[in-house]
Write an enzyme that holds these catalytic residues in place. Structure first.
Site, PDB file in Angstrom:
ATOM      1  N   GLU B  68       0.814  -1.220   0.000  1.00 23.79           N
ATOM      2  CA  GLU B  68       0.000   0.000   0.000  1.00 23.79           C
ATOM      3  C   GLU B  68       0.842   1.261   0.000  1.00 23.79           C
ATOM      4  O   GLU B  68       0.531   2.229  -0.692  1.00 23.79           O
ATOM      5  CB  GLU B  68      -0.954   0.014   1.199  1.00 23.79           C
ATOM      6  CG  GLU B  68      -2.124  -0.953   1.063  1.00 23.79           C
ATOM      7  CD  GLU B  68      -1.772  -2.373   1.435  1.00 23.79           C
ATOM      8  OE1 GLU B  68      -0.628  -2.609   1.883  1.00 23.79           O
ATOM      9  OE2 GLU B  68      -2.634  -3.263   1.291  1.00 23.79           O
ATOM     10  N   HIS B 137     -10.999  -4.025   9.442  1.00 23.26           N
ATOM     11  CA  HIS B 137     -11.585  -3.904   8.103  1.00 23.26           C
ATOM     12  C   HIS B 137     -12.912  -3.154   8.133  1.00 23.26           C
ATOM     13  O   HIS B 137     -13.717  -3.286   7.222  1.00 23.26           O
ATOM     14  CB  HIS B 137     -11.838  -5.288   7.487  1.00 23.26           C
ATOM     15  CG  HIS B 137     -10.592  -6.050   7.155  1.00 23.26           C
ATOM     16  ND1 HIS B 137      -9.782  -6.595   8.116  1.00 23.26           N
ATOM     17  CD2 HIS B 137     -10.022  -6.348   5.957  1.00 23.26           C
ATOM     18  CE1 HIS B 137      -8.769  -7.218   7.536  1.00 23.26           C
ATOM     19  NE2 HIS B 137      -8.884  -7.081   6.229  1.00 23.26           N
TER      20      HIS B 137
END
Lengths: 439, 336, 336
Positions: B68, B137
Site C-alpha cells: 500500500e 476492516h
C-alpha cells in the site's frame, strides 16, 4: 431543590385568588396529588393538589390572603432534603410584609416540570443557565436573564422562555410587536391535566382560543366526585404549538392525546365545546369503543356557517379594547363580559406567537370563513348516548345546524345562552350533563 | 427505488455508478489509470472495477502487489508527472500503511513546491462497519484526513453523487480521497447518463425541517433521513444535511440551517471523540450561528472501542436509525 | 557526447565519453555545489537561514556524475541532502538561496526551504524530508513515462538510511515487476544520521539488495566521477531500452555533520580527515588536467566562476521580497 407551590390560575379572568384554607399545616408531610389548599375567586372555589411529596415549609400566604396568581405560597422539601435558610425567592413571590402581592403577571412556566429538576444534582453548577439563543434574545430586548424562568433541563432558559417572559411582561400590547405575526413550531405531546375522583372519567376538550382552565366554572358546578381529564389543544393553554395543516391532523393529535390519557381506563365520557365539540365527535367516531357517552356544547362541524369575523377579531386583537367587542359576541348579551374580564383574557393572549399560531390555525380550519370539515356523517354513525347543548342566542355557530343532522341524539336548547353556556350558565349545563351522564 | 424506475429514470447501484464514472473517465482521458490490489480480473474486493480490465487492458487497470505504501506512492509520483491515477485501497483501513505517501507527500507537494506541482491523484477507500469484518476492516477514518491541508475528503451517500464526485475528483488538480461505504455499494438510485460533476465542498439539504438540524455523512444520511421521517409523525421537523465533503467543509449550509433551527446534531460513523462532530460543533460555536443555538450540540459517533465482531455489538457500536431518532427526539423536545 | 572512441582507449569512461565542454561544465557545477554549500553554511551562521539543513560537501561527484546524461525531460527525486542534486540537474543558485532565505523568489516561494528544494522545470521533483519518501514517487514518475510512451528516465536519489525503509523494498519490487525506466542511486555516505551502515544494514553492499528484485546492482567509488558516470550510464541505457530498473550504489562521505545540529560524536577526526584527502572535486580536476581537458588556469577560472555565481546568488536572495503574511495558505490547493 424544593418544589414550589404556587397559587394557580383556575379561572378565565383571574389575576388574584383568595387562599381560603390550608389542608396541610406547615411542617407536615403531604403526598403528591393530595389536597393542599383551597382557593376562592369571585366565580369558583377550587381545591389545589400538592405538586410533590414531602414536607410543607416556607408558607407565605395565610387563609384569607389575596394572592397574585403564579405566586409561590410555599415550598415542599423532599424527605432528607436540606432546608434552605431563606426561602427561594421568585419574581412572583410577594414581599413578606406585603402578603397581597403587587400585580405580577403569571408566568405560564412557574410550575415548570418539577419532576425534571433533579434534586440536589451535584453536577449542576450554581448560577444561571441559558442557551446562546436565549442570551441573544435577552440582549436584543434589553432584559436580564435573571428575571426569566427557565423551562429547559436543569432550569435552562431557552429562547421560548425569553419570548414567553416578554409576552407576559409587556403591559402595553403595542410593545409586544417583536415577533408578532411569527411563531415557531414546538414539538411534544399535547398538554393534559387531570383531577382525581371516582367513577368514569370525563374528558374535556375546549374550544378555539380557549384553554383547559375555561372549564373551571362548569367543573365547580359538576361537583368534585368525577375524575376529570382536560386536553389543551395545540397552541392553546400549555400545549406546544404543533405545526398542522388540516382539521384531520388536529383530530389525529387529539386522538393520540386521548389514547395516552385513557390508557388506564376502560371507557370515558367525552365532552367538547365548539371546535372541541367537533374534535370530540371525530374522536368518538374513531375510538367508538372507548367512549361511553358524548356531550357536545355548540359543536363545530355540523354545517358550513360560522362567524368568521369574530374568530379573526379575537386572534388579531392586541389589546383589551379591541378584544372586548369580539368577546361580547360569544355571550347571549354583551353585558356578560366586563372590561376586567376582557383585560384578563387579553393578558392570556399577550404572547404574539400564540396569537400568530391561532390566527394561522383559524385560516387552516376555517378558510374563507367557512367550516370545510363536515362531521354530520360521523354523528349519524354514533351508537353511544349523545347529547348536544346549544345556546339559543349563539352568534358564532347557529343552533339550527343541529336540525340538519340525522342520527339519534338529545338536543338541549338553552334559553338566554350564547356560544359559551358553560361559562354563562354553568349550573344549568351541569344539570343537563349530570342527567345525561348518569352522574 | 422502484418509484424511480416507474418514472423512467435510469437506476444504477452505487458500485455500478462508480464503475461507470471510471469507464467514462478512461474513455475520455488516456492519462487516467486504475491501480490497486486485485482490481483486474478479480474485479476488486467489492467488485467495483469488475470487467474494466477487459475494456481497458492490464496496462491501465493495474493489479499492484500488496504494497500500500509503495502503491500509493507510485500513484502520487505518476500524478505528479502527468497521469491521473485512481488508486483503490482494498479497505480504507489499509490507508494507514500508506499514511506517509498520502499525508507527507500527496497532500503537501503542491505547497512544499510553492505551487509549482500538482498531484491529481484519486484514492478510493471502501469504509465502514456492518459487514462483520471486525476491527481492522470496518473503520471510518475519514476524519483523520480532514486534519490534513492539501487533501480533499469526500463521502458520497448516493449512487448519483458517487459517480459525480469521482468525476469531479478526477477533474480536480489536487489529491482527493473518496470514502465509499461498503453497505452502500448495492444501494440503487437514479444516476444520470454521461459525464457530470458533483461540486466538491458543497453539502446538500436532503430534507428541510425547522426543529433541529442533523448533519450526517455517507450511510448516516440514510439513517438520519429515516429517523427524520419517523419523527415527522410526532410533529418533529428535522432538517437533514448530507455533508458530502469533509474537506473542504461547507460551513455556510450548516450555519444557515443552525441559524434557522437553533438545534444541531452531528451523526457520523467514525469514533465520536476528535471526529467530524467535534469539528462541526466547534465551527458552529465559533460562528455567528452560536447566538442561534437554543440547546447543546449533540454528537452521535461510534463507541470508544474498535469495531467489534459480534453482530449485535457491531450494530450497537455505531449510530443506527433508532439511536438517531431517540437523540433527535430528546433534542427537539428540549430534554437535552 | 562522443562515445565513438576506439575500444583500446584506456582513458577513464568520462574522459573518453563526454566532450571537453561537458566535462568543464561538470567541473564548474561541482565547484558550484561546493561553493553553494559553503555559502549556505556561512549564511546559516550569519542567521540568514531559518531551520536546519543537510550539507553535501564531499558528495559532489555522486550528484554531478549521476546527472551527467539527464535532460530536463528526465526526472529526479532527491533527498534531504539534496542541494547538490538540484544544482547538478541545472537549477539556478540564486533562486535556491532565495528559497533558503524564505523569499518569494525562491523555487518554492519560501514554502519549502532546504529540505524541499525543487526545480520542476529542470525535472527535479523535489528533495524530500522523509527518508525513503521519494522512492515510490520516482517509480510513479517512471510509470508515467512508460504509460505515455516517452523515453524519459527517472533517477531516484536516496541515502544508505533509506535502504531499510519499507518504501525502498516496495518501490524496487514494483519497478522491477513493471520494468519501469528508473535508476535507483544510493548515496552511501556511511551513516544514517549517527548509525553506521555496518550496524544498520544486513548486507555488505546496498547494491546487493538488487538481486532480491531481479535487477542489476553495482557498487562504485562515489567520489570517482567517472566511475559513477559509467555505472549510471549503463543503467540509463538499460532503462531507455525498456529493460527496467537498476541499482547503483555510490560509496561516498559527507564532510560535515548530518545536519547543522550534529556534534559529530560518532565519527573520529581522523576518519573525517582521511576522507577529506579523497576530495572528489580535486580528484576530477586533476583528472581533467592530466587528460588535457583544461589547464590549472582554466580550472581556477571555473572555480572563480562558481564563486562569483554563488556570491551573486546570495545577493539576489538577500534583496528578494519575503512572501506576504496573508498568503500563508496560498499553494495549499490549486484554487488558492
Amino acid at each position: 431543590m424544593p418544589v414550589e407551590v404556587i397559587l394557580p390560575k383556575v379561572d378565565m379572568d383571574m389575576s388574584h385568588g383568595k387562599l381560603a384554607t390550608w389542608h396541610v399545616a406547615e411542617g407536615e408531610t403531604v403526598a403528591k396529588g393530595a389536597p393542599l389548599f383551597d382557593i376562592e375567586t369571585d366565580k369558583a372555589a377550587m381545591e389545589v393538589e400538592s405538586p410533590a411529596s414531602g414536607r410543607l415549609l416556607s408558607v407565605t400566604a395565610q387563609p384569607g390572603d389575596m394572592v397574585a396568581v403564579g405566586t409561590v405560597v410555599a415550598l415542599i422539601y423532599a424527605e432528607g432534603e436540606t432546608v434552605a435558610e431563606t426561602p427561594i425567592q421568585t419574581t412572583a413571590a410577594p414581599e413578606p410584609e406585603a402578603p397581597v402581592a403587587k400585580t405580577v403577571e403569571p408566568v405560564p412556566t412557574a410550575t415548570a416540570h418539577p419532576a425534571a429538576i433533579p434534586q440536589a444534582d451535584p453536577a449542576v453548577a450554581p448560577g444561571l443557565r441559558a442557551t446562546p439563543a436565549a442570551r441573544a434574545a435577552a440582549r436584543a430586548s434589553g432584559i436580564t436573564l435573571e428575571e426569566v424562568p427557565g423551562t429547559g433541563p436543569r432550569g435552562r432558559i431557552q429562547r421560548d422562555d425569553v419570548a414567553a417572559f416578554l409576552a407576559h411582561r409587556v403591559e402595553a400590547p403595542a410593545l409586544a410587536s417583536p415577533g408578532a405575526g411569527a411563531w415557531s413550531a414546538q414539538p411534544g405531546p399535547l398538554h393534559v391535566s387531570s383531577r382525581k375522583g371516582t367513577g368514569v372519567p370525563l374528558v374535556l376538550i375546549h374550544g378555539f382560543t380557549a384553554d383547559s382552565q375555561s372549564w373551571a366554572p362548569l367543573e365547580k358546578a359538576l361537583g368534585a366526585d368525577r375524575p376529570l381529564i382536560r386536553i389543551d389543544l395545540p397552541g392553546h393553554g400549555r400545549s406546544p404549538r404543533r405545526r398542522l395543516g388540516s382539521f384531520a391532523e388536529l383530530a389525529r393529535m387529539v386522538v393520540e392525546a386521548l389514547d395516552d390519557v385513557t390508557r388506564g381506563h376502560d371507557k370515558v365520557d367525552l365532552l367538547g365545546h365548539s371546535l372541541g365539540g367537533a374534535l370530540a365527535l371525530a374522536a368518538a367516531d374513531i375510538r367508538a369503543r372507548r367512549i361511553r357517552s358524548l356531550a357536545l356544547i355548540a359543536p363545530a362541524g355540523l354545517g358550513p356557517e360560522i362567524d368568521a369575523q369574530a374568530l379573526t377579531g379575537i386572534t388579531r386583537a392586541t389589546r383589551a379594547e379591541s378584544l372586548a367587542p369580539w368577546l361580547r359576541r360569544l355571550t347571549a348579551t354583551p353585558d356578560g363580559i366586563s372590561d376586567d374580564y376582557a383585560r384578563a383574557a387579553m393578558r392570556l393572549r399577550a404572547d404574539p406567537a400564540l396569537r400568530a399560531f391561532q390566527a394561522e390555525l383559524a385560516e387552516i380550519l376555517f378558510p374563507d370563513g367557512v367550516q370545510p370539515f363536515d362531521l354530520r356523517p360521523a354523528l349519524s354513525r354514533l351508537e353511544i348516548p349523545t347529547a348536544i347543548l346549544w345556546g339559543r342566542s349563539d352568534h358564532i355557530l347557529p343552533w339550527r345546524q343541529a336540525l340538519s343532522i340525522t342520527g339519534d341524539f338529545a338536543l338541549h336548547l338553552l334559553a338566554d345562552a350564547g356560544h359559551v353556556p358553560q361559562l354563562e350558565c354553568p349550573d344549568r349545563v351541569a344539570r343537563i350533563l349530570v342527567r345525561h351522564l348518569l352522574m | 427505488m422502484n418509484a424511480m424506475t416507474e418514472t423512467g429514470l435510469r437506476v444504477l447501484s452505487y458500485s455500478e455508478a462508480i464503475r461507470e464514472a471510471m469507464a467514462i473517465a478512461m474513455e475520455n482521458d488516456p492519462t487516467v489509470i486504475l491501480m490497486g490490489e486485485d482490481i483486474g480480473v478479480y474485479g476488486g474486493a467489492f467488485q467495483v472495477t469488475l470487467d474494466l480490465v477487459d475494456r481497458f487492458g492490464p496496462d491501465r487497470v493495474m493489479d499492484t502487489p500488496i504494497s500500500e505504501l509503495g502503491g500509493a506512492g507510485v500513484a502520487v509520483g505518476a500524478a505528479l508527472t502527468g497521469l491521473k491515477p485512481i488508486y483503490e485501497f482494498q479497505f480504507s483501513d489499509f490507508a494507514m500503511l500508506a499514511m506517509e505517501q498520502i499525508v507527507n507527500q500527496a497532500a503537501k507537494l503542491r505547497y512544499m513546491l510553492g505551487g509549482e506541482a500538482s498531484v491529481p491523484v484519486v484514492f478510493r477507500l471502501p469504509a465502514g462497519s456492518g459487514t462483520g469484518a471486525a476491527a481492522q476492516h470496518s473503520q471510518s477514518i475519514e476524519a483523520w484526513f480532514g486534519h490534513v491541508p492539501g487533501l480533499k475528503v469526500l463521502q458520497p451517500a448516493t449512487p448519483e453523487d458517487a459517480k459525480g464526485m469521482l468525476l469531479s475528483a478526477l477533474a480536480d488538480p489536487d489529491p482527493v480521497m473518496i470514502f465509499e461505504h461498503k453497505l452502500l455499494y448495492k444501494m440503487k438510485g437514479h444516476v444520470p447518463e454521461g459525464s457530470y460533476l458533483t461540486p466538491i465542498g458543497k453539502a446538500l439539504v436532503r430534507r428541510s425541517g425547522t426543529d433541529l438540524t442533523i448533519v450526517a455523512g455517507s450511510i448516516m444520511v440514510h439513517r438520519a433521513l429515516e429517523a427524520a421521517e419517523r419523527l415527522a409523525a410526532e410533529g418533529i421537523s428535522a432538517e437533514v444535511i448530507d455533508l458530502r465533503s469533509i474537506r473542504p467543509i461547507d460551513a455556510e449550509t450548516i450555519l444557515a440551517s443552525v441559524r434557522k433551527t437553533g438545534r444541531l446534531m452531528v451523526v457520523y460513523e467514525g469514533v465520536k471523540a476528535f471526529g467530524v462532530g467535534a469539528e462541526i460543533s466547534a465551527m458552529v460555536a465559533e460562528s455567528d450561528a452560536f447566538d442561534h443555538l437554543d440547546a447543546p450540540i449533540l454528537r452521535l459517533g461510534a463507541a470508544d472501542a474498535p469495531v467489534p465482531y459480534n453482530p449485535d455489538l457491531e450494530r450497537a457500536a455505531v449510530p443506527q436509525v433508532e439511536t438517531i431518532e431517540a437523540a433527535a427526539r430528546r433534542l427537539a423536545r428540549r430534554e437535552v | 557526447m562522443t562515445s565513438d572512441a576506439p575500444a583500446t582507449d584506456n582513458r577513464p569512461f568520462a574522459i573518453r565519453t563526454y566532450a571537453p565542454a561537458q566535462l568543464r561544465e561538470a567541473l564548474r557545477r561541482m565547484y558550484l555545489i561546493r561553493r553553494f554549500e559553503e555559502g549556505a553554511e556561512d549564511s546559516y551562521m550569519r542567521g540568514l537561514i531559518h531551520g536546519t539543513m543537510h550539507l553535501s560537501i564531499g558528495q559532489e561527484a555522486s550528484a554531478m556524475a549521476t546527472c551527467m546524461e539527464l535532460t530536463d525531460a528526465d526526472k529526479i527525486t532527491s533527498t534531504h541532502r539534496g542541494h547538490g542534486h538540484c544544482i547538478a540537474k541545472g537549477a539556478d543558485v540564486g533562486r535556491m538561496f532565495a528559497e533558503f532565505f524564505g523569499k518569494e523568489t525562491g523555487y518554492c516561494h519560501g514554502r519549502g526551504g532546504s529540505m524541499h528544494i525543487a526545480d520542476v522545470r529542470t525535472g527535479n521533483l523535489g528533495a524530500n524530508g522523509i527518508v525513503g519518501g521519494g522512492l515510490p514517487i520516482a517509480v510513479g514518475a517512471a510509470l508515467t513515462a512508460k504509460r505515455l510512451g516517452r523515453d524519459d528516465v527517472t533517477v531516484c536519489f536516496f541515502g544508505d538510511g533509506a535502504n531499510n525503509e519499507g518504501a525502498f523494498h516496495e518501490a524496487l519490487n514494483m519497478a522491477s515487476v513493471w520494468k519501469l525506466p528508473v535508476i535507483f542511486v544510493c548515496e552511501n555516505n556511511g551513516y544514517g544520521m549517527s548509525t553506521a551502515v555496518t550496524r544498520s544494514t544486513a548486507v555488505r553492499h546496498i547494491a546487493d539488495r538488487a538481486s532480491a528484485y531481479s535487477m542489476p546492482g553495482i557498487t562504485v567509488d562515489g567520489n570517482d566521477f567517472s566511475a559513477v558516470a559509467e555505472a549510471v550510464h549503463a543503467a540509463i541505457v538499460r532503462a531507455r531500452a525498456g529493460d527496467g530498473p537498476s541499482l547503483v550504489e555510490n560509496v561516498t562521505y559527507r564532510w560535515r555533520g548530518h545536519s547543522k545540529s550534529d556534534r559529530n560524536r560518532y565519527r573520529t577526526k581522523e576518519e573525517i580527515e582521511e576522507w577529506m584527502t579523497r576530495d572528489p572535486i580535486a580528484r576530477f580536476r586533476s583528472e581533467l588536467i592530466a587528460h588535457g581537458i583544461l589547464d590549472e588556469a582554466a580550472a581556477d577560472a571555473v572555480a572563480a566562476e562558481a564563486m562569483a555565481e554563488v556570491e551573486a546568488g546570495i545577493a539576489f536572495a538577500k534583496s528578494s521580497p519575503a512572501p506576504a503574511i496573508g498568503d500563508v495558505t496560498r499553494y495549499v490547493y490549486a484554487e488558492n
